[in-house]
Design an enzyme around this catalytic site. Sequence first.
Site, PDB file in Angstrom:
ATOM      1  N   CYS A   8      40.953  63.126  58.703  1.00 39.32           N
ATOM      2  CA  CYS A   8      41.505  63.573  59.978  1.00 39.32           C
ATOM      3  C   CYS A   8      40.513  64.518  60.656  1.00 39.32           C
ATOM      4  O   CYS A   8      39.597  65.026  60.024  1.00 39.32           O
ATOM      5  CB  CYS A   8      42.799  64.312  59.753  1.00 39.32           C
ATOM      6  SG  CYS A   8      43.953  63.433  58.703  1.00 39.32           S
ATOM      7  N   ARG A  38      36.500  59.568  62.391  1.00 34.46           N
ATOM      8  CA  ARG A  38      36.910  60.019  61.064  1.00 34.46           C
ATOM      9  C   ARG A  38      38.346  59.650  60.729  1.00 34.46           C
ATOM     10  O   ARG A  38      38.760  59.707  59.580  1.00 34.46           O
ATOM     11  CB  ARG A  38      36.759  61.526  60.971  1.00 34.46           C
ATOM     12  CG  ARG A  38      35.314  61.890  60.915  1.00 34.46           C
ATOM     13  CD  ARG A  38      35.126  63.351  60.997  1.00 34.46           C
ATOM     14  NE  ARG A  38      33.765  63.636  60.642  1.00 34.46           N
ATOM     15  CZ  ARG A  38      33.397  64.238  59.530  1.00 34.46           C
ATOM     16  NH1 ARG A  38      34.291  64.625  58.658  1.00 34.46           N
ATOM     17  NH2 ARG A  38      32.135  64.464  59.277  1.00 34.46           N
ATOM     18  N   TRP A  47      44.383  60.343  60.097  1.00 27.85           N
ATOM     19  CA  TRP A  47      44.261  59.197  59.203  1.00 27.85           C
ATOM     20  C   TRP A  47      45.381  59.380  58.187  1.00 27.85           C
ATOM     21  O   TRP A  47      45.338  60.309  57.383  1.00 27.85           O
ATOM     22  CB  TRP A  47      42.896  59.200  58.525  1.00 27.85           C
ATOM     23  CG  TRP A  47      42.613  58.008  57.666  1.00 27.85           C
ATOM     24  CD1 TRP A  47      42.121  56.797  58.047  1.00 27.85           C
ATOM     25  CD2 TRP A  47      42.790  57.915  56.247  1.00 27.85           C
ATOM     26  NE1 TRP A  47      41.991  55.969  56.963  1.00 27.85           N
ATOM     27  CE2 TRP A  47      42.392  56.627  55.855  1.00 27.85           C
ATOM     28  CE3 TRP A  47      43.264  58.795  55.274  1.00 27.85           C
ATOM     29  CZ2 TRP A  47      42.443  56.191  54.526  1.00 27.85           C
ATOM     30  CZ3 TRP A  47      43.315  58.367  53.950  1.00 27.85           C
ATOM     31  CH2 TRP A  47      42.904  57.083  53.589  1.00 27.85           C
ATOM     32  N   ASN A  82      44.309  69.209  57.896  1.00 26.49           N
ATOM     33  CA  ASN A  82      43.578  68.162  57.167  1.00 26.49           C
ATOM     34  C   ASN A  82      43.741  68.450  55.688  1.00 26.49           C
ATOM     35  O   ASN A  82      43.734  69.618  55.283  1.00 26.49           O
ATOM     36  CB  ASN A  82      42.078  68.213  57.466  1.00 26.49           C
ATOM     37  CG  ASN A  82      41.745  67.656  58.826  1.00 26.49           C
ATOM     38  OD1 ASN A  82      42.616  67.189  59.550  1.00 26.49           O
ATOM     39  ND2 ASN A  82      40.467  67.727  59.175  1.00 26.49           N
ATOM     40  N   GLY A  83      43.794  67.412  54.878  1.00 23.43           N
ATOM     41  CA  GLY A  83      43.922  67.613  53.429  1.00 23.43           C
ATOM     42  C   GLY A  83      45.279  67.122  52.952  1.00 23.43           C
ATOM     43  O   GLY A  83      45.986  66.405  53.663  1.00 23.43           O
ATOM     44  N   GLU A  88      26.589  45.963  48.207  1.00 25.11           N
ATOM     45  CA  GLU A  88      26.650  46.624  49.507  1.00 25.11           C
ATOM     46  C   GLU A  88      26.921  45.594  50.615  1.00 25.11           C
ATOM     47  O   GLU A  88      27.694  45.856  51.537  1.00 25.11           O
ATOM     48  CB  GLU A  88      25.343  47.398  49.749  1.00 25.11           C
ATOM     49  CG  GLU A  88      25.205  48.076  51.077  1.00 25.11           C
ATOM     50  CD  GLU A  88      26.310  49.083  51.413  1.00 25.11           C
ATOM     51  OE1 GLU A  88      27.107  49.444  50.536  1.00 25.11           O
ATOM     52  OE2 GLU A  88      26.378  49.468  52.591  1.00 25.11           O
ATOM     53  N   LYS A  95      30.168  45.668  53.102  1.00 22.19           N
ATOM     54  CA  LYS A  95      30.087  45.657  54.572  1.00 22.19           C
ATOM     55  C   LYS A  95      30.984  44.567  55.133  1.00 22.19           C
ATOM     56  O   LYS A  95      31.707  44.793  56.090  1.00 22.19           O
ATOM     57  CB  LYS A  95      28.646  45.403  55.062  1.00 22.19           C
ATOM     58  CG  LYS A  95      27.630  46.503  54.928  1.00 22.19           C
ATOM     59  CD  LYS A  95      27.862  47.705  55.766  1.00 22.19           C
ATOM     60  CE  LYS A  95      28.785  48.657  55.106  1.00 22.19           C
ATOM     61  NZ  LYS A  95      28.324  49.722  54.331  1.00 22.19           N
ATOM     62  N   GLU A 153      34.671  45.475  54.765  1.00 23.62           N
ATOM     63  CA  GLU A 153      35.057  46.629  55.588  1.00 23.62           C
ATOM     64  C   GLU A 153      35.313  46.256  57.041  1.00 23.62           C
ATOM     65  O   GLU A 153      36.286  46.709  57.631  1.00 23.62           O
ATOM     66  CB  GLU A 153      33.931  47.686  55.583  1.00 23.62           C
ATOM     67  CG  GLU A 153      33.941  48.601  54.390  1.00 23.62           C
ATOM     68  CD  GLU A 153      32.782  49.600  54.426  1.00 23.62           C
ATOM     69  OE1 GLU A 153      33.030  50.765  54.141  1.00 23.62           O
ATOM     70  OE2 GLU A 153      31.625  49.222  54.737  1.00 23.62           O
ATOM     71  N   HIS A 206      30.382  33.042  34.039  1.00 22.74           N
ATOM     72  CA  HIS A 206      31.390  33.692  33.193  1.00 22.74           C
ATOM     73  C   HIS A 206      32.685  33.934  33.957  1.00 22.74           C
ATOM     74  O   HIS A 206      33.459  34.807  33.600  1.00 22.74           O
ATOM     75  CB  HIS A 206      30.840  35.005  32.631  1.00 22.74           C
ATOM     76  CG  HIS A 206      29.646  34.802  31.756  1.00 22.74           C
ATOM     77  ND1 HIS A 206      29.721  34.156  30.543  1.00 22.74           N
ATOM     78  CD2 HIS A 206      28.341  35.109  31.930  1.00 22.74           C
ATOM     79  CE1 HIS A 206      28.517  34.097  30.006  1.00 22.74           C
ATOM     80  NE2 HIS A 206      27.649  34.658  30.835  1.00 22.74           N
ATOM     81  N   LYS A 211      35.827  57.559  58.101  1.00 18.87           N
ATOM     82  CA  LYS A 211      34.409  57.805  57.856  1.00 18.87           C
ATOM     83  C   LYS A 211      34.182  58.779  56.719  1.00 18.87           C
ATOM     84  O   LYS A 211      33.313  58.602  55.881  1.00 18.87           O
ATOM     85  CB  LYS A 211      33.799  58.360  59.150  1.00 18.87           C
ATOM     86  CG  LYS A 211      32.308  58.609  59.071  1.00 18.87           C
ATOM     87  CD  LYS A 211      31.568  57.309  59.004  1.00 18.87           C
ATOM     88  CE  LYS A 211      30.095  57.480  58.763  1.00 18.87           C
ATOM     89  NZ  LYS A 211      29.513  56.226  58.256  1.00 18.87           N
TER      90      LYS A 211
HETATM   91  C1  G6P Z   1      34.028  56.420  53.130  1.00 18.97           C
HETATM   92  C2  G6P Z   1      33.155  55.758  54.180  1.00 18.97           C
HETATM   93  C3  G6P Z   1      32.006  55.027  53.498  1.00 18.97           C
HETATM   94  C4  G6P Z   1      31.228  55.986  52.604  1.00 18.97           C
HETATM   95  C5  G6P Z   1      32.136  56.695  51.596  1.00 18.97           C
HETATM   96  C6  G6P Z   1      31.419  57.832  50.891  1.00 18.97           C
HETATM   97  O1  G6P Z   1      34.675  55.443  52.375  1.00 18.97           O
HETATM   98  O2  G6P Z   1      33.914  54.853  54.968  1.00 18.97           O
HETATM   99  O3  G6P Z   1      31.140  54.502  54.484  1.00 18.97           O
HETATM  100  O4  G6P Z   1      30.233  55.283  51.910  1.00 18.97           O
HETATM  101  O5  G6P Z   1      33.259  57.273  52.276  1.00 18.97           O
HETATM  102  O6  G6P Z   1      31.108  58.805  51.847  1.00 18.97           O
HETATM  103  P1  G6P Z   1      29.919  59.840  51.735  1.00 18.97           P
HETATM  104  O7  G6P Z   1      30.028  60.637  53.009  1.00 18.97           O
HETATM  105  O8  G6P Z   1      30.200  60.689  50.521  1.00 18.97           O
HETATM  106  O9  G6P Z   1      28.671  59.083  51.619  1.00 18.97           O
END
Ligand code: G6P
Length: 609
Positions: A2, A27, A75, A99-100, A482, A486, A489, A505, A604
Amino acid sequence: MCGIVGALAQRNVTEILLEGLRRLEYRGYDSAGVCLLDSQGALQLRKTQGKVADLESLLDSEPAAGRLGIAHTRWATHGAPSDNNSHPHVSGDFALVHNGIIENHQSLREELKGRGYQFVSETDTEVVVHLIHALAAEGRDLQAAVSAAIERLEGAYALGVISAREPDVLMCARSGSPLVIGVGIEENFIASDPMALNQVTDRFIFLEEGDVAEISAAGIAVRDKNGAEVSRPVHKLQGGHDAADKGRYRHYMQKEIFEQPTVVAATMAGRIGAETVLPEALGTRANEILPQVEQVQIVACGTSYHAGLVARYWLEDWAGIPCSVEVASEIRYRKTAVRPGTLFVTISQSGETADTLAALRQAKELGYLASMTICNVPNSSLVRESELSLMTEAGPEIGVASTKAFTTQLVALQLFCIALAKANGLPAAREAELVRALHQLPELMEAFTALDAKVRDTSEAFAEKHHALFLGRGVEYPIALEGALKLKEISYIHAEAYPAGELKHGPLALVDADMPVVVVAPNDELLEKLKSNLQEVRARGGQLFVFASPQAGFASEPGITVVEVPDAPESLQPILYTVPLQLLSYHVALLKGTDVDQPRNLAKSVTVE
Ligand code: G6P
């Protein structure tokens, strides 16, 4: 997660709060709200499920103005996105944003209900504002009520609180979630990230864990977790952010993919000579610690975790140092055995990820040699709490799906691995070879981003699919992970990555004409083995999409689409092969019409557990 913004000024702060929310929206973006104290001394609350643009529409039809206000973009954790669950939450003449996560919210809720408070939301946050109201009813002013309330809270919080009873006071507090005070001239602000306030100030106080601050006409008074008045330094942050501007690009993610040639160069700048990693690259303290390192434990989440997995290959190969990599949410909850001489390394774009931070704090009790973070945000919690830090120079990353943060992490990790390898006898010729390759990286990165049109054509084969497999071997396996992350996501296509040798396997059972199989196939020592694995896919009718250089000897034929990429030194291949996979997910998402920069259900910066 948030976002919080707050302001106390001599002018109307509505637009300052809204601009702050726009800057923080990446965020968390399922609801937004604002509460202002108007000139008549009444709280004006406007909040809505949806994005900041929906809040702006609400304010157009029901304007609100005031010199004191708080705002929030959410969020959802406790309670679905809805108007009622949005922040700010109000109790009588008190309003609050949070937040939290308040872990003891259930027992507090029961207690407050017993005292006659009625709850209108399902959030954990609402208990806090009622608690403050109840404590103020016992004769406390706002400052004392907030201080008394946080003593009752378990969990993590960053809070902004205002009251109609004290029109010249903005209270804030933090523990476990980030919060800064923006220092202006005769006006002050709060935010969960300095970026929210770049339009109004470049001077910031970073609150420490457990701090409570009272912002008033008299100035800023900070108390630490023991209630003692403390003085916290004001930091001037260099260079404003142009991150809020997409420029000529359609999406932040697209902009950030194309920024990679520049930001990888920035991450190396001043850290490498013609053929060596410079001693100042990691700092004097690092130079003292690195020769003592016998083992490395890397901890991270999400994309940053994948960067850690890549670094393991480099560390063990170049430095001969054993390396373990683990996601933060796991390592923090298990009993770990720590050998003497183990360096604890966190990797994080934001520097605020709750699990990574908790793992670091725990590591300090476990006998590690030292802690180091590879991070993109100066002054973030991870940077402040780690003994060593190596900054990536990606600039603010706004797209939720991480792109340039990842490739700059890989560059920083290469510098770290070379430095550690040097301390362990890496021959000068090998160092020179690795550093010479790094000098080629920005130009090669440019050539890889130029694959855009080719990758866009390929993406059409994915738009109607529900599943995809990504294969890689060796150091390319984390790159396949990765790539799959992507795709899921931002396009919501279910994607999995496997080391190609594991195919038979289990996952081979899934392969048919409806399953696109993406292959990261650089020309390396595992190429021939990879080719055999691909035969297994072809034999089952699977559709292959192979990213390979001409030297790898693939040719397009029915069932195999080869996306030809430039040849590159082996040490750079994982960094470079990431780019077409980013572009692939971007173009598939465009075809599917999903929200590229703010994909559903994600955030984010994950500042809650
Ligand atoms: C969230 C973001 C990802 C990121 C992860 C870790 O899930 O959406 O893109 O890789 O957090 O975040 P950091 O800021 O610790 O790299």
